[in-house]
Scaffold this active site. Sequence first.
Site, mmCIF file in Angstrom:
data_model
loop_
_atom_site.group_PDB
_atom_site.id
_atom_site.type_symbol
_atom_site.label_atom_id
_atom_site.label_comp_id
_atom_site.label_asym_id
_atom_site.label_seq_id
_atom_site.Cartn_x
_atom_site.Cartn_y
_atom_site.Cartn_z
ATOM 1 C CG HIS A 90 -48.193 13.062 27.524
ATOM 2 N ND1 HIS A 90 -48.358 12.363 26.344
ATOM 3 C CD2 HIS A 90 -47.662 14.271 27.171
ATOM 4 C CE1 HIS A 90 -47.943 13.112 25.329
ATOM 5 N NE2 HIS A 90 -47.523 14.276 25.806
ATOM 6 C CG ASP A 118 -49.923 18.233 22.450
ATOM 7 O OD1 ASP A 118 -49.852 19.247 23.164
ATOM 8 O OD2 ASP A 118 -48.955 17.478 22.232
ATOM 9 C CG HIS A 169 -45.788 15.481 22.180
ATOM 10 N ND1 HIS A 169 -45.835 16.857 22.255
ATOM 11 C CD2 HIS A 169 -44.479 15.142 22.043
ATOM 12 C CE1 HIS A 169 -44.593 17.336 22.171
ATOM 13 N NE2 HIS A 169 -43.753 16.323 22.039
ATOM 14 C CG ASP A 208 -47.100 20.363 20.989
ATOM 15 O OD1 ASP A 208 -48.197 20.175 20.439
ATOM 16 O OD2 ASP A 208 -46.737 19.738 22.014
HETATM 17 ZN ZN ZN Z 1 -47.309 18.100 23.031
#
Ligand code: ZN
Length: 342
Positions: free
Chosen positions: A126, A163, A165, A252
Amino acid sequence: MTTALIYSEKYLKHNPGRGHPERPERLRAIVDGLKQGKLWASQNIQVVDPKPATRADIELVHDPEYVSLVEKLSAAESPINGDTPVHKNTFELALLAAGGAIKAGRMVLSGEVQNAFALVRPPGHHASRARGGGFCYFNNVAVIIERMKRDFKLKRIFVIDWDSHHGNGTQEIFYEDPTVLYMSLHQDPFTLYPGTGFTNEIGRGEGEGYNVNVPMPPGSGDSEYAAAMQEIFEPLSDQFKPELFVVSSGFDAHADDPLTQLQLSTIAYGWLANFVLKQARQWCGGKTVFLLEGGYNLDALSGGVVNIVKAMSGEEFPLPAKTRPPKVIYEIKLALSGKWKL
Ligand SMILES: [Zn+2]
């Protein structure tokens, strides 16, 4: 020697605080799982201590002002934001995480090992050029790529990010760069942080067509992911012919993860890794680096890492019996039709 695991006890010292999901126990659970599975140092697996990345390594990716900012915030123990606290040791440990990534890349590209897993904290995907967030300070994946491009004269690197996200930092950093093909499988951005990663974000300028987003509807699981790997990942990598694969490996998207609504099984991490390793054997002698990103259920996290390390050592995992392509796959094919045959 086939496989290196890059790890330092110091990674346990990164502690965002009580109740924060990105906690030191995550790495402890991974190491325990690998030891129980006899995958922690064996005939084919070596455990390697990382060195910190240098400031020059980090500045291949991040603005010097941002690097200084993280250093200053560390000294002052002042957070980047509510999700991303900063302590005295944060700057130093973020350098060590990026250094672990670099070590993994160097070992693989020099031929010391065929593949490596950098078991690092804090995570990175991120973090963009000038901003941290989402538990991330420096973008470990981007640092390894920029360092390896220079040290080994690489021209084609495939990054796959599973991931749950979207890796908004990685996307932003390579958005105009045709030497890095970034493919992200993540939960639909309408339903999950950071709210980017739609199918029409395909790159810009020379990088157009080199950014591929697969936003999965909540509830998606093994069959949808297998379809995305068969219908998007395989033809893309066959046409791009990478010299190195780098995997931003979060855990996740697992059904038991507390932060998301995806439904991957623990076995899925084994066959996802099989897909990447098979392409890597075909195009670049198996050269693959896995990097730890998120994953917040300890059993899912440690079971997922164990299955990836088994796949790195040659174990094959069975695919789900039937694959069901989600609608989003057709959107991606349409968005990329000018660039790739999918
Ligand atoms: Zn994540």
